[in-house]
Design an enzyme around this catalytic site. Structure first.
Site, mmCIF file in Angstrom:
data_model
loop_
_atom_site.group_PDB
_atom_site.id
_atom_site.type_symbol
_atom_site.label_atom_id
_atom_site.label_comp_id
_atom_site.label_asym_id
_atom_site.label_seq_id
_atom_site.Cartn_x
_atom_site.Cartn_y
_atom_site.Cartn_z
ATOM 1 N N SER A 148 29.175 31.202 6.271
ATOM 2 C CA SER A 148 30.364 30.402 6.769
ATOM 3 C C SER A 148 30.206 30.602 8.352
ATOM 4 O O SER A 148 29.186 31.060 8.923
ATOM 5 C CB SER A 148 31.593 31.389 6.262
ATOM 6 O OG SER A 148 31.543 32.577 7.039
ATOM 7 N N GLY A 149 31.314 30.047 8.964
ATOM 8 C CA GLY A 149 31.358 30.266 10.336
ATOM 9 C C GLY A 149 31.938 31.248 10.947
ATOM 10 O O GLY A 149 32.222 31.409 12.187
ATOM 11 N N ASP A 150 32.375 32.458 10.144
ATOM 12 C CA ASP A 150 32.939 33.548 10.541
ATOM 13 C C ASP A 150 32.396 34.722 9.800
ATOM 14 O O ASP A 150 31.676 34.438 8.945
ATOM 15 C CB ASP A 150 34.327 33.449 10.628
ATOM 16 C CG ASP A 150 35.066 34.190 11.795
ATOM 17 O OD1 ASP A 150 34.654 35.443 12.153
ATOM 18 O OD2 ASP A 150 35.777 33.719 12.925
ATOM 19 N N ASP A 151 32.912 35.824 9.883
ATOM 20 C CA ASP A 151 32.480 37.129 9.105
ATOM 21 C C ASP A 151 32.601 36.800 7.573
ATOM 22 O O ASP A 151 33.558 36.035 6.924
ATOM 23 C CB ASP A 151 33.635 38.154 9.364
ATOM 24 C CG ASP A 151 33.636 38.487 11.036
ATOM 25 O OD1 ASP A 151 32.666 38.594 11.455
ATOM 26 O OD2 ASP A 151 34.808 38.908 11.369
ATOM 27 N N SER B 51 25.606 34.279 8.477
ATOM 28 C CA SER B 51 26.613 33.812 9.327
ATOM 29 C C SER B 51 25.977 34.107 10.931
ATOM 30 O O SER B 51 26.263 35.061 11.348
ATOM 31 C CB SER B 51 28.035 34.812 9.130
ATOM 32 O OG SER B 51 28.910 34.333 10.120
#
Ligand code: NAG
Ligand code: NAG
Ligand code: NAG
Ligand code: NAG
Ligand code: NAG
Ligand code: NAG
Length: 468
Positions: free
Chosen positions: A254-257, A288
């Site tokens: 994903s693009g975050d945590d 990530s």
């Protein structure tokens, strides 16, 4: 042979137990005889097509989902039998809908719930009391695709069916600064207990994927989360002010945590005062590049305590277990335990930040100083690392009780010159290479940092075998 007999029995059971008849069930689900594990099986079952849904990817099925759940909820409430709604193969376009108690949403393999990009299909809901505002914008927010409040015994599962958030619409609008309300999450269950989210794939969420908030007894298991690594705020799983949560066997890109543990923001979170506690995260695989495997915070104003993280694989991820807080947050992050994390291509292995200064508004309390203590890491390896440790606490409020043992880190071809940068932290280490900073002195060659041997209650739950 055995399998065929088993399926035969299931068909008979399905025909006698369930109100749905085969003729009203054109997808022939009863014949499929799918078995799955769940907290509870249901007396009543229906297929979304019985409520007029069309799986062509174009027809809006929002009304069908809302009606199906309302009707099934009523039927189940009459005798407490519980109900199951099956989504068969097809592309089922829908806006936001609410779940009900003693309910299972079963998303079959080959079925995709497509989140509508038509904003009129999404209600506007109040901000969470522990945040005081939406995260993207002040004020209210969009309701989540699948939501529920004050529920008990809710299962969202499948044999790896998909929920597609079609986030491109929302990411673009967010990046252009055009959102007037906070983007919707894919799944949010609020003030609920006995929750299972398992064996489904979530793709392209508008923002966070799975958000249990103010919940008790939550299992997230066998979930795949996929979003472009440059998509904004597409956190995987965010347990928020929840007690007794197990997250296991999940795969997140994903693009975050991949996982962000939270408990409210500054004065709003302090006022609600609900910690995230008794959290076990195991067998997570995470990619990530710009965020953490497991982040603790930055919104942690109800407190975060008793978190166990083990058997995690991180690839091309910015940091492993990252603590983020700031003056104004108050509360604590304490009794954190991590073991057996295997990492490859990491910017940092250890990263803590005491000045993550994003605030909901100007009314945060400068005397609300967070306490960060008893943070334990053991038995880890990391290859191709840019900087082993970047550990900052808060001036006059050091992060204490940091313990790191048996950790082997090899550096990337172009590492940072300073391998460990430690300020306002205190703790001990043993058998850590490269050699840690002087604020984390070596404590001999036989010390192991603590990891609890007891279980949190949810780890002992036994699942039942249910069928579609
Ligand atoms: C779901 O329930 C919330 C209250 O918890 C309500 O605000 C929202 O409008 C409901 N959503 C739908 C789609 O009915
Ligand atoms: C949930 O329960 C709380 C506390 O009893 C109540 O304040 C709230 O209105 C309820 N929310 C919904 C959507 O029913
Ligand atoms: C579920 O589907 C996703 C997406 O196609 C895939 O990556 C994943 O491996 C599947 N998981 C299982 C357990 O089959
Ligand atoms: C090592 O990390 C760098 C980034 O620091 C990356 O570009 C490179 O591909 C990685 N090498 C391997 C062998 O994974
Ligand atoms: C780290 O390296 C030492 C020496 O090779 C080895 O004994 C130890 O098992 C390694 N630790 C881990 C977690 O792999
Ligand atoms: C070390 O960390 C401190 C505090 O975050 C920062 O001010 C300083 O610039 C860092 N030093 C290096 C060499 O990275």
């Amino acid at each position: 042979m055995m399998k065929m007999i088993l399926f035969g029995i299931l068909v008979v059971l399905a025909a006698s137990d369930f109100p749905t008849t085969e003729s009203r069930n054109p997808s022939g689900l009863a014949k499929a005889g799918i078995e799955y594990s769940a907290l509870n099986c249901r007396k009543y079952s229906a297929v979304i097509t019985e409520f007029g849904a069309v799986g062509d990817g174009k027809t809006s099925n929002t009304k069908a989902f809302r009606e199906a759940i309302e009707k099934l909820g009523q039927r189940s409430a009459a005798d407490g039998g519980g109900a199951q709604l099956v989504v068969p193969p097809g592309k089922w376009l829908t806006g936001s809908f609410n779940l009900t108690s003693h309910f299972t949403l079963f998303i079959q393999q080959g079925a995709t719930l497509l989140a509508s990009q038509d904003e009129s299909e999404w209600p506007i809901v109040a901000p969470l009391p522990s945040y005081g505002r939406g995260r993207d914008t002040p004020g209210p927010r969009f309701g989540s695709l699948i939501s529920g409040s004050n529920l008990t015994d809710v299962v969202i599962t499948g044999n790896n069916g998909t929920i597609d958030g079609q986030g491109q619409y929302w990411w673009k609008k967010f990046k252009q600064g055009e959102m007037k309300e906070t983007r919707p999450y894919l799944i949010e269950l609020m003030s609920s207990e006995d929750i299972q989210i398992s064996d489904i794939t979530l793709i392209n969420a508008p923002t966070w994927n799975i958000h249990p908030v103010y919940c008790k007894n939550v299992i997230v298991k066998g979930v795949t989360v996929l979003a472009p690594v440059d998509s904004p705020n597409t956190d995987g799983i965010n347990p928020d002010s929840c007690t007794n949560t197990l997250i296991e066997d999940c795969y997140v890109v994903s693009g975050d945590d991949c996982i962000a543990v939270k408990s409210g923001w500054d004065q709003y979170g302090i006022k609600v005062g609900m910690p995230t506690q008794q959290l076990s995260i195991r067998r997570l695989t995470c990619i990530s590049p710009d965020s953490a495997g497991v982040a603790l915070g930055s919104e942690m104003s109800g407190g975060i305590r008793d978190v166990r993280i083990e058997d995690v694989t991180l690839i091309n991820t910015e940091s492993a277990v990252r603590i983020k807080t700031a003056i104004g947050r108050g509360a604590y992050v304490k009794d954190i335990y991590a073991q057996r994390i295997t990492m490859k291509t990491m910017k940092y292995v250890f990263w803590t930040s005491g000045s993550y200064n994003s605030h909901p508004d100007d009314h945060w309390d400068p005397k609300a100083i967070p306490e960060v203590t008893n943070i334990n890491f053991r038995d880890m390896t990391a290859e191709n690392v840019t900087m082993p440790g970047n550990l900052a606490g808060i001036e006059k409020d050091p992060f204490t009780g940091i313990c790191i043992s048996n950790v082997n880190i090899t550096l990337s071809p172009k590492p940072k010159k300073v391998q460990w940068n430690c300020t306002n932290v205190a703790g001990v280490t043993s058998r850590v290479t490269p050699e840690p900073c002087s604020l984390l002195p070596g404590k001999g060659s036989s010390m192991d940092c603590h990891f609890p041997t007891d279980k949190i209650p949810i780890e002992s739950v036994v699942m039942k075998k249910c069928s579609v």
